[in-house]
Design an enzyme around this catalytic site. Sequence first.
Site, short mmCIF file in Angstrom:
data_model
loop_
_atom_site.label_atom_id
_atom_site.label_comp_id
_atom_site.label_asym_id
_atom_site.label_seq_id
_atom_site.Cartn_x
_atom_site.Cartn_y
_atom_site.Cartn_z
CE LYS A 2 -1.92 1.67 3.73
NZ LYS A 2 -2.78 2.11 4.85
CB SER A 3 3.79 2.22 2.06
OG SER A 3 3.18 1.96 3.29
NE ARG A 21 -5.32 8.11 10.57
CZ ARG A 21 -4.70 7.18 9.85
NH1 ARG A 21 -5.38 6.45 8.97
NH2 ARG A 21 -3.41 6.97 10.02
CB SER A 61 6.93 8.97 8.59
OG SER A 61 6.15 7.91 8.05
CG ASP A 90 1.35 0.62 9.89
OD1 ASP A 90 0.75 1.31 10.74
OD2 ASP A 90 1.48 0.99 8.70
CE LYS A 145 0.23 4.46 12.55
NZ LYS A 145 1.00 4.73 11.31
NE ARG A 191 -1.59 -1.74 8.76
CZ ARG A 191 -1.34 -2.41 7.64
NH1 ARG A 191 -1.46 -3.72 7.62
NH2 ARG A 191 -0.95 -1.77 6.55
#
Length: 413
Positions: A10-11, A109, A156, A296, A323, A369
Amino acid sequence: MPVAEIPGSKSITARALFLAAAADGVTTLVRPLRSDDTEGFAEGLARLGYRVGRTPDSWQIDGRPEGPAVPEADVYCRDGATTARFLPTLAAAGHGTFRFDASAQMRRRPLLPLTRALRDLGVDLRHEEHEGHHPLTVHASGVEGGEVVLDAGQSSQYLTALLLLGPLTRTGLRIRVTDLVSVPYVEITMAMMRAFGARVRREGEVFTVEPGGYRATTYDVEPDASTSSYFFAAAALTGGEVTVPGLGKGALQGDLRFVEALERMGARVSVDPDATTVRGTGALRGLTVNMRDISDTMPTLAAIAPFADGPVRIEDVANTRVKECDRLEACARNLRALGADVATGEDWIEIRPAERLTGTEIATYGDHRIVMSFAVAGLRVPGISFDDPGCVRKTFPGFHEAFAELTRRLELE
């Protein structure tokens, strides 16, 4: 030996979509992740006037170094944090009026460190309801560049968004970071920027990005290391063996370091040039581990922690509280509901060995998650179910089927 075919990262897919949109030419992304988050990112690009073509195994993006092709747009970012943070930054480098909104979960968020830095760079940006949160509107007229100070202690992604912007500015960027979490994700960003022709470097707490734009390329997306953690943990927990191809010594993703924690707990780990294998030994040891840079995967470790022979203490994970949900608290509540002995602090969680756990419905808080982590615990605790099993579509729509197949093959070993 079960081989787990893991979807693309995904990143990496999110960064590649930004880079492809900003590059001069047509970029092909090979084996990108197809999930709610990445489809939302691609849909956002289309709303901004970028062409995104799809085949079963690749995406083609027509880059526009000058920015969005439309003078105004409304973009809905769904639940995607990368979409919600990267696309307004991309739009700022163009010219026009662009409004961004997101789901109720994403609206909660934080965004302020990034939008404050963009304002410091001269971007005309307005939060419409609550300062530091979506929805927001960008009145874009390009970005000159210069120096900016950024606090990336919560995420980040704030730094990644500014780094990605750097080559699109007229004079480049110099970013001084006062705090930084999840450093490996920033390293992914810089490596990918270089693959698209950008010049970026780090000297201590200062990141320097030169102007000059990006060039189109063909980019292979490696399997998702965070998603792989559930399959590796399954092997460690059951005494089985799992191999993930395409994720080895050259992997960009820092979350592959999760297997180091499994190795410390007693699993046998082999990281080869093009694959990683975890073999369970039938026992798990307790440990204390700092997971600041791979947070994560904190829920994955927490979910198997009750089965260790000693306490498992996970430290320096305060950022997991902001998150998709407060993951630290979500893990603690669900583990206690199963019957585990758990203690928590502001940035740590400690799980002690449990003699007996009882299946229950896991409160997912809409967080993919949490579901995938406690599916691993379900290998040892009958009767686990989920109040929202479908939220895995965010990153892995086929997770339940893939994990059931893995479980079947582990049982046949």
